[in-house]
Scaffold this active site. Structure first.
Site, PDB file in Angstrom:
ATOM      1  N   GLN A  28     -14.344  -2.805   7.019  1.00 48.05           N
ATOM      2  CA  GLN A  28     -13.451  -3.968   7.041  1.00 48.05           C
ATOM      3  C   GLN A  28     -13.222  -4.484   8.462  1.00 48.05           C
ATOM      4  OE1 GLN A  28     -12.112  -5.765   4.466  1.00 48.05           O
ATOM      5  NE2 GLN A  28     -13.289  -4.488   3.068  1.00 48.05           N
ATOM      6  N   SER A  53     -18.327   2.512  18.021  1.00 53.81           N
ATOM      7  CA  SER A  53     -18.128   1.109  17.653  1.00 53.81           C
ATOM      8  C   SER A  53     -17.789   0.246  18.872  1.00 53.81           C
ATOM      9  CB  SER A  53     -16.972   0.972  16.658  1.00 53.81           C
ATOM     10  OG  SER A  53     -17.229   1.704  15.498  1.00 53.81           O
ATOM     11  N   HIS A 108      -4.899  -2.127   2.358  1.00 57.90           N
ATOM     12  CA  HIS A 108      -4.697  -1.288   1.171  1.00 57.90           C
ATOM     13  C   HIS A 108      -3.283  -0.721   1.300  1.00 57.90           C
ATOM     14  CE1 HIS A 108      -5.285   1.468  -2.091  1.00 57.90           C
ATOM     15  NE2 HIS A 108      -5.629   2.526  -1.384  1.00 57.90           N
ATOM     16  N   ASP A 191      -5.791  -0.329  -7.555  1.00 56.91           N
ATOM     17  CA  ASP A 191      -6.977  -0.012  -6.754  1.00 56.91           C
ATOM     18  C   ASP A 191      -7.419   1.431  -7.009  1.00 56.91           C
ATOM     19  OD1 ASP A 191      -8.714  -1.105  -4.496  1.00 56.91           O
ATOM     20  OD2 ASP A 191      -8.044   0.796  -3.637  1.00 56.91           O
ATOM     21  N   GLU A 231     -31.239   0.155 -13.765  1.00 53.75           N
ATOM     22  CA  GLU A 231     -30.979  -1.077 -14.523  1.00 53.75           C
ATOM     23  C   GLU A 231     -29.517  -1.510 -14.519  1.00 53.75           C
ATOM     24  OE1 GLU A 231     -32.164  -2.638 -18.600  1.00 53.75           O
ATOM     25  OE2 GLU A 231     -33.528  -0.943 -18.366  1.00 53.75           O
TER      26      GLU A 231
HETATM   27  P1  NAD Z   1     -14.096   2.694   7.724  1.00 51.77           P
HETATM   28  O1  NAD Z   1     -14.106   4.153   7.541  1.00 51.77           O
HETATM   29  O2  NAD Z   1     -15.333   1.908   7.396  1.00 51.77           O
HETATM   30  O3  NAD Z   1     -13.750   2.336   9.222  1.00 51.77           O
HETATM   31  C1  NAD Z   1     -12.689   2.900   9.912  1.00 51.77           C
HETATM   32  C2  NAD Z   1     -12.811   2.669  11.396  1.00 51.77           C
HETATM   33  O4  NAD Z   1     -11.763   3.372  12.046  1.00 51.77           O
HETATM   34  C3  NAD Z   1     -14.100   3.165  12.017  1.00 51.77           C
HETATM   35  O5  NAD Z   1     -14.505   2.228  12.996  1.00 51.77           O
HETATM   36  C4  NAD Z   1     -13.689   4.474  12.682  1.00 51.77           C
HETATM   37  O6  NAD Z   1     -14.474   4.804  13.737  1.00 51.77           O
HETATM   38  C5  NAD Z   1     -12.285   4.130  13.125  1.00 51.77           C
HETATM   39  N1  NAD Z   1     -11.439   5.312  13.308  1.00 51.77           N
HETATM   40  C6  NAD Z   1     -11.374   6.404  12.532  1.00 51.77           C
HETATM   41  N2  NAD Z   1     -10.431   7.244  12.985  1.00 51.77           N
HETATM   42  C7  NAD Z   1      -9.888   6.669  14.078  1.00 51.77           C
HETATM   43  C8  NAD Z   1      -8.866   7.044  14.995  1.00 51.77           C
HETATM   44  N3  NAD Z   1      -8.245   8.225  14.844  1.00 51.77           N
HETATM   45  N4  NAD Z   1      -8.546   6.189  15.976  1.00 51.77           N
HETATM   46  C9  NAD Z   1      -9.192   5.011  16.117  1.00 51.77           C
HETATM   47  N5  NAD Z   1     -10.183   4.601  15.297  1.00 51.77           N
HETATM   48  C10 NAD Z   1     -10.524   5.423  14.297  1.00 51.77           C
HETATM   49  O7  NAD Z   1     -12.829   2.132   6.915  1.00 51.77           O
HETATM   50  P2  NAD Z   1     -12.774   0.861   5.933  1.00 51.77           P
HETATM   51  O8  NAD Z   1     -13.537   1.168   4.688  1.00 51.77           O
HETATM   52  O9  NAD Z   1     -13.057  -0.381   6.694  1.00 51.77           O
HETATM   53  O10 NAD Z   1     -11.235   0.905   5.525  1.00 51.77           O
HETATM   54  C11 NAD Z   1     -10.215   0.357   6.344  1.00 51.77           C
HETATM   55  C12 NAD Z   1      -9.066  -0.083   5.448  1.00 51.77           C
HETATM   56  O11 NAD Z   1      -9.532  -1.132   4.588  1.00 51.77           O
HETATM   57  C13 NAD Z   1      -8.540   1.002   4.524  1.00 51.77           C
HETATM   58  O12 NAD Z   1      -7.148   0.831   4.385  1.00 51.77           O
HETATM   59  C14 NAD Z   1      -9.233   0.714   3.204  1.00 51.77           C
HETATM   60  O13 NAD Z   1      -8.515   1.188   2.081  1.00 51.77           O
HETATM   61  C15 NAD Z   1      -9.236  -0.789   3.237  1.00 51.77           C
HETATM   62  N6  NAD Z   1     -10.236  -1.438   2.383  1.00 51.77           N
HETATM   63  C16 NAD Z   1     -11.540  -1.047   2.446  1.00 51.77           C
HETATM   64  C17 NAD Z   1     -12.476  -1.678   1.662  1.00 51.77           C
HETATM   65  C18 NAD Z   1     -13.944  -1.319   1.737  1.00 51.77           C
HETATM   66  O14 NAD Z   1     -14.700  -1.815   0.910  1.00 51.77           O
HETATM   67  N7  NAD Z   1     -14.429  -0.515   2.660  1.00 51.77           N
HETATM   68  C19 NAD Z   1     -12.091  -2.752   0.807  1.00 51.77           C
HETATM   69  C20 NAD Z   1     -10.746  -3.144   0.808  1.00 51.77           C
HETATM   70  C21 NAD Z   1      -9.838  -2.481   1.598  1.00 51.77           C
HETATM   71 MG    MG Z   2     -10.632  -1.249  -4.252  1.00 47.37          MG
END
Ligand code: NAD
Ligand code: MG
Length: 341
Positions: A28, A53, A108, A191, A231
């Protein structure tokens, strides 16, 4: 019908003069940061020093600082860390830098709804939650579209929290697709239910049960894989584009008759009762407690389940078959590009 918000319902000017921090640059995070920047929003990314990153975000032309600095600079902080990391990072690096009038945003509701993060009463708490993975949030924005999203306001200290959430949704492209207002409670519970019962848990269990049933009956694993797993996307694409009746229009009458008469036997009374029980566990907080505790213990059970799942025969069969279809791995590469951190 519920009210949906579109382009004309948002006032992008609400974000003028605001400094936005995107904390995390994963699925995200990279999408929100890049879409906001392309929409002209003043955005910076907060990351851990040494994060892989960091150079990726800089290459995308974004300003990158530590989480603490980003939180201190910004007055709208979107937390896009893994849900299991958010509470610790919030208390050590974000909470000390909050000031009156700031807004805390989430994608979320887990940490707010289950009380893992308890912000002061003088900040806005809102959610902008895309209903799709980050790489689609970015790709569809670049293509002129967007991913639908949910917005919610948990705490409106400024009186402008909803307008701010709508402006943010506009800036990431979501109002092009449709924005639905919800609550932190509804978003979190639906969710979790969706991913457990249907999208991830229900789906993978259905596919694996089908695969094993055919293989155990002596059919070739490759046939079982094509039939029960490969499929699936083709059928889901039809549903995505045309709805369930539209999909049924495209399949044979034999398939449609089998679908309508046999499907309810597979997902029958027992499965519906299991779904109800999953929902109870989500609503009463027992799933959240279990998962928080598993994380505290260093994820032994989670890691063991991951290991077992990766060694299931379906993985080897699938890997061999997919390697002969290089055209379907394009999307996979795109996901790998943005992951890790
Ligand atoms: P992700 O795991 O893809 O990315 C998380 C990022 O945080 C990474 O860049 C990681 O390196 C960084 N990180 C991890 N620990 C850290 C720390 N201690 N300090 C600093 N940076 C740190 O996460 P995501 O899937 O993008 O999820 C982020 C939020 O978005 C969550 O709340 C998730 O529920 C929500 N969300 C995700 C999706 C999805 O499809 N992935 C969809 C909707 C909502
Ligand atoms: Mg979801």
């Amino acid at each position: 019908m519920a009210k949906l918000y579109y382009e004309a319902d948002a006032d992008p000017g609400v974000l003028a003069g605001r400094k936005v921090a995107i904390i995390g640059y994963g699925s995200q995070g990279h999408a929100h940061a890049q879409n906001l920047a392309d929409s002209g929003v003043d955005v910076r990314v907060g990351l851990r020093p040494g994060s892989s990153s960091w150079p990726k975000a800089e290459e995308a032309g974004l300003a990158v600082t530590t989480v603490a600095e980003a939180a201190a600079d910004a007055d709208l902080i979107m937390i896009l860390l893994p849900d299991t990391e958010q509470a610790a990072v919030y208390s050590s690096e974000i909470a000390p830098h909050l000031s009156e009038g700031d807004a805390l945003f989430f994608a979320h509701g887990f940490n707010i709804h289950f009380g893992q993060i308890e912000p002061p009463e003088w900040v806005d708490i809102a959610m902008v939650a895309p209903k799709g993975p980050g790489h689609l949030v970015r790709r569809s924005y670049e293509e002129g579209g967007g991913v639908p999203c949910l917005i919610a306001v948990e705490q409106d200290a400024s009186g402008k929290a909803k307008a701010t959430a709508l402006a943010y949704a506009h800036a990431i492209g979501a109002t092009r697709a449709g924005v639905l207002e919800t609550t932190f409670k509804e978003e979190t519970e639906t969710d979790l239910f969706g991913e457990q019962a249907v999208l991830c848990g229900g789906l993978t269990s259905l596919m694996i049960a089908g695969f094993e049933t055919l293989v155990n009956a002596g059919y070739q694993p490759e046939s079982a894989y094509f039939e029960c797993i490969h499929e699936m996307k083709l059928i889901v694409d039809l549903i995505y584009e045309q709805g369930i009746s539209g999909m049924r229009f495209s399949i044979s009458d034999t398939a449609e008759y089998g679908d309508m008469t046999r499907g309810p036997r597979v997902i029958g009374k027992e499965s519906r009762e299991a779904m109800s029980k999953l929902l109870d566990d989500i609503q009463d907080g027992s799933f959240a407690r279990e998962w928080i505790e598993e994380n505290r213990r260093g994820r032994p059970y989670f890691n063991e389940l991951r290991r077992q799942a990766a060694s299931h025969p379906v993985e080897q069969v699938g890997s061999n078959l997919r390697s002969m279809m290089p055209f379907i791995t394009a999307g996979k590469r795109r996901i790998q590009d943005v992951s890790g951190g």
